[in-house]
Write an enzyme that holds these catalytic residues in place. Structure first.
Site, PDB file in Angstrom:
ATOM      1  N   HIS A  87       7.494 -10.246  15.347  1.00  0.00           N
ATOM      2  CA  HIS A  87       7.839  -8.826  15.307  1.00  0.00           C
ATOM      3  C   HIS A  87       9.325  -8.870  16.300  1.00  0.00           C
ATOM      4  O   HIS A  87       9.510  -9.276  17.102  1.00  0.00           O
ATOM      5  CB  HIS A  87       6.910  -8.193  16.480  1.00  0.00           C
ATOM      6  N   THR A 115       2.504  -6.381  23.495  1.00  0.00           N
ATOM      7  CA  THR A 115       1.668  -5.371  23.420  1.00  0.00           C
ATOM      8  C   THR A 115       0.413  -5.637  22.680  1.00  0.00           C
ATOM      9  O   THR A 115      -0.210  -5.048  21.777  1.00  0.00           O
ATOM     10  CB  THR A 115       2.357  -4.014  22.629  1.00  0.00           C
ATOM     11  N   PHE A 128       1.012  -0.954  -0.067  1.00  0.00           N
ATOM     12  CA  PHE A 128       0.102  -0.070   0.001  1.00  0.00           C
ATOM     13  C   PHE A 128       0.977   1.295  -0.132  1.00  0.00           C
ATOM     14  O   PHE A 128       1.664   1.518   0.983  1.00  0.00           O
ATOM     15  CB  PHE A 128      -0.800  -0.017   1.366  1.00  0.00           C
ATOM     16  N   ALA A 129       0.689   2.141  -1.043  1.00  0.00           N
ATOM     17  CA  ALA A 129       1.492   3.390  -1.218  1.00  0.00           C
ATOM     18  C   ALA A 129       0.312   4.527  -1.316  1.00  0.00           C
ATOM     19  O   ALA A 129       0.066   4.931  -2.317  1.00  0.00           O
ATOM     20  CB  ALA A 129       2.275   3.345  -2.547  1.00  0.00           C
ATOM     21  N   ASP A 139       4.490  -4.144   4.233  1.00  0.00           N
ATOM     22  CA  ASP A 139       4.431  -2.859   4.520  1.00  0.00           C
ATOM     23  C   ASP A 139       5.504  -2.223   3.181  1.00  0.00           C
ATOM     24  O   ASP A 139       6.631  -2.950   2.837  1.00  0.00           O
ATOM     25  CB  ASP A 139       5.216  -2.489   5.906  1.00  0.00           C
ATOM     26  N   VAL A 140       5.272  -0.928   2.732  1.00  0.00           N
ATOM     27  CA  VAL A 140       6.140  -0.298   1.883  1.00  0.00           C
ATOM     28  C   VAL A 140       7.409   0.149   2.220  1.00  0.00           C
ATOM     29  O   VAL A 140       8.160   0.378   1.527  1.00  0.00           O
ATOM     30  CB  VAL A 140       4.948   0.629   0.958  1.00  0.00           C
ATOM     31  N   ASP A 141       7.242   0.911   3.537  1.00  0.00           N
ATOM     32  CA  ASP A 141       8.366   1.510   4.072  1.00  0.00           C
ATOM     33  C   ASP A 141       9.705   0.777   4.294  1.00  0.00           C
ATOM     34  O   ASP A 141      10.434   0.779   5.338  1.00  0.00           O
ATOM     35  CB  ASP A 141       8.120   2.420   5.053  1.00  0.00           C
ATOM     36  N   GLU A 155      -2.560  -4.401  13.503  1.00  0.00           N
ATOM     37  CA  GLU A 155      -1.473  -5.496  14.076  1.00  0.00           C
ATOM     38  C   GLU A 155      -2.128  -6.117  15.352  1.00  0.00           C
ATOM     39  O   GLU A 155      -2.153  -7.519  15.398  1.00  0.00           O
ATOM     40  CB  GLU A 155      -0.048  -4.726  14.543  1.00  0.00           C
TER      41      GLU A 155
END
Lengths: 352, 348
Positions: free
Chosen positions: B227, B239, B115-116, B205-207, B297
């Site tokens: 994670h 978390t 997703f961008a 994720d894109v980053d 998440e």
């Protein structure tokens, strides 16, 4: 006597002619032999009805697990794990300590599975083993699940009536009697695949095919369930692959070359989802038939064909030698809990 | 006469010798034999796999391969857990053989969703270029780029068998909403499109960028990734969402792992089920006026607790070098975070 100089051209001519003739004969022989081998196969495949048997596959979504209390998996393990737990193609190797039995029970119990178990008691000596086999299975095999035993025998009267728990059934399947010990074990693959196609695919979800001259010693539960399951032979798990007793003659369909092989799997234990077991036994049976057409019998009969097939159709789960043990061997410390093992017997008197 | 008597005798002997040589050379394998067993096994495999309906994620036969043999008494990794208690492999370097797995997955098409939205399009170039180098090399891949700015999607040189499909979607004002609506979009497109086009979906994720091999060893009906911040932590300090009102609630004494929202996937039907369940849970939470602490998440973790993944990826598959010291148990870093200025990138 003519001088030697005058003989040489004639001699050379004669030798050259003979050599050419020899080469021509060799190549003709090779060609004829190879041609003959290839064209032999189609004429020896019986039972055309096997080809038309189809199975319906139904896809099952993964089911949610009911909540249960169990300790958190520890990712940074420092305990010395003695056995490999994953094959290089990421199939689990099942042994004591690698799984949480209660968690697996929570996952599999709600699925209402029926597990089938085939055993062959063909030959007068083998029917004696059925009693002990079934009694130990009643104690240890898939406790808490629906189980269906299929005992294949030439003599249904000789099968004892063993008391079965709730949800567990026994069916006796008549098969023709054996002429020879080897002949009996070679028909098993065929019998299992035909049985699945005609009956078992409707009655069970998973199927295990075990040798009858053995007994359960400890719990054998849903940790063994998988798409296609093989067990490691207790006699060869410490040796390198070139010492495995694979069939080494290239003309056999069970041939495994020197640099190939993952594990030597035992012919006494295999199983999985009923559709996969069907494909597997059918494939082995075709290989056995092709060998029969060529007049060759593999070194360890079905076990050789089973190993060949598991090389190209890798199992999705592998059982450690805990699930297929030979009581004559001393139990090594790496195997914590022997669950299924041989009864001490001498195979020589069985062949008579 | 032309041929003397002794010459005749010699010629006959030589002729006989040549014939015998030709005959016995076959018996003693002096002449290499044509490989007949391969033609036989080809015939047999076509017979046995001819009938029967093929389910989509069936593992096919592997051809003859040469590779080192696994030793039963020599575990591949002794410093880490390589299998969960429910038999899901945990993928670390050294636990798998790519040669065998590539052969098993040779006819597989993999879909990658990314997703961008808004300013995140700037990450696409590095993401796609490194994916071309490291992601599923040798297999058919379709990149599904979800964006609200299709014109800003860069043109990347692609290998054979790979394509980019740009999917024009709307954006949301808050970055939390963008993150959470990824589940809804993947769910919708799975049913409409992905089911017919690919076998497996990998949702990323894109980053981030790829820095080492990510291959078919990750493919399974359902997989999640550990994670990097919590792989050594106790379940009490995960978390998770801890408010019972939320659909993502997990009590303190439950939980296997803390999975990352930035790398999950599986077969298309399973990813469809996961994303649909998460989207429905988030919608129900929204109606209750509650938002889970880590958004999608948290819901992913809730789902993977009750629908155990069939494979778990180690932190090799998702790492952030700036935030964490690399421990020796991570032999490779395969998919790592790209530095970004949170304030500038989000909410613009």
């Amino acid at each position: 006597m003519p001088p030697p100089a005058m003989h040489c051209p004639r001699l050379a001519l004669g030798l050259g002619f003979c050599l050419l003739l020899g080469i021509a004969l060799c190549s003709l022989w090779v060609y004829v032999e190879n041609w003959l081998l290839v064209s032999y196969i189609p004429y020896y495949l019986p039972c055309p009805e096997i080809f038309n048997m189809k199975l319906q596959y139904k896809e099952e979504p993964s089911q949610p697990v009911a909540q249960s209390q169990y300790p958190q998996p520890k990712l940074l393990e420092q305990k010395p794990t003695e056995l490999l737990t994953l094959t290089p193609w990421l199939a689990p190797i099942v042994s004591e300590g690698t799984f949480n039995a209660e968690l697996l029970h929570h996952i599999y119990q709600p699925l209402n599975l029926t597990i089938g178990l085939t055993a062959f008691a063909v030959g007068n000596r083998y029917t004696h083993f059925v009693q002990h086999f079934l009694e130990s299975a009643e104690r240890f095999f898939m406790q808490g699940y629906r189980v269906h035993y299929y005992i294949f025998t030439h003599d249904p009267q000789a099968i004892p009536r063993v008391p079965l728990g709730p949800g567990r059934h026994l069916s006796v399947i008549p098969v023709p009697g054996p002429s020879q010990w080897e002949e009996a074990s070679m028909r098993r693959m065929e019998a299992i695949s035909v049985h699945i196609a005609t009956r078992a695919h409707r009655e069970v979800d998973y199927l295990f095919c075990l040798d009858v001259d053995m007994a359960f010693r400890n719990p054998w539960g849903p940790e063994t369930l998988g798409d296609l399951v093989a067990a490691i032979h207790p006699g060869y798990f410490t040796v390198p692959r070139h010492q495995f007793p694979y069939e080494r003659r290239p003309v056999s369909t069970a041939f495994v070359a020197d640099g190939e092989g993952d594990f030597y799997y035992g012919g006494a234990v295999f199983g999985g989802r009923v559709a996969r077991v069907y494909e597997f036994t059918r494939g082995c049976h075709m290989g056995i038939l092709a060998d029969k057409a060529n007049g060759i019998m593999a070194a360890w009969q079905e076990e050789s064909h089973l190993n060949r097939r598991f090389l190209s159709h890798k199992p999705s789960k592998v059982l450690s030698p805990e699930y297929l043990w030979d009581d004559r061997k001393p139990q090594p410390p790496s195997l914590k809990l022997i669950r299924f093992s041989t009864l001490n017997k001498d195979t020589a008197w069985l062949r008579s | 006469d032309f041929w003397g008597k002794s010459t005749k005798a010699w010629l006959c002997l030589i002729l006989l010798f040549a014939v015998l040589l030709g005959f016995y050379s076959n018996v003693f394998n002096l002449i290499p034999r044509r490989q007949t067993e391969e033609s036989q096994s080809a015939l047999l495999s076509s017979l046995s796999e001819g009938d029967g309906h093929l389910d989509t994620c069936r593992i096919p036969e592997v051809p003859r391969l040469l590779y080192p043999k696994a030793q039963l008494l020599k575990p591949s990794r002794v410093d880490v857990l390589v299998m969960t208690p429910w038999f899901a492999p945990i993928i670390w370097d050294g636990t798998f053989d790519s040669a065998i797995l590539d052969a098993q997955f040779r006819d597989t098409t993999i879909g990658l969703t990314v997703f961008a939205i808004k300013k995140y399009v700037v990450f696409l170039r590095l993401f796609l270029e490194t994916a071309e180098k490291y992601f599923m090399v040798g297999h058919k891949v379709t990149y599904y780029v979800f964006t609200d700015r299709p014109a800003d999607v860069p043109q990347i040189a692609l290998r054979a068998g790979r394509q980019v499909v740009v999917l024009h979607v709307g954006s949301y004002r808050r970055w939390q909403d963008i993150s959470m609506h990824r589940m809804e979009m993947i769910s919708n497109f799975s049913r409409q499109r992905f089911l017919h086009e690919v076998d497996y979906l990998v949702c990323l994720d894109v980053d981030m960028k790829f820095s080492d091999h990510v291959g078919v060893e990750i493919l399974a009906p359902l997989f999640g990734t550990l994670h990097p911040g919590f792989y050594a932590a106790d379940r009490q300090s995960f978390t998770y969402e801890r408010r019972p009102l939320s659909r993502a609630y997990i009590p303190r004494d439950e939980g296997d792992f803390y999975y990352a929202g930035g790398f999950f996937g599986g077969s298309v039907p399973e990813v469809y089920r996961l994303t649909t369940a998460c989207h429905q849970a988030m919608t129900a939470d929204q109606a209750q006026g509650i938002e889970a602490v880590w958004h999608d998440e948290s819901h992913l973790n809730r789902y993977l607790l009750s629908h155990k993944p069939s494979k778990v990826l180690s932190p090799e598959y998702l790492w952030d070098e700036r935030m964490l010291q690399r421990p020796p148990l991570l032999r490779k870093l395969r998919y790592v975070a790209v530095p970004k200025n949170h304030g500038e990138i989000r909410n613009r």
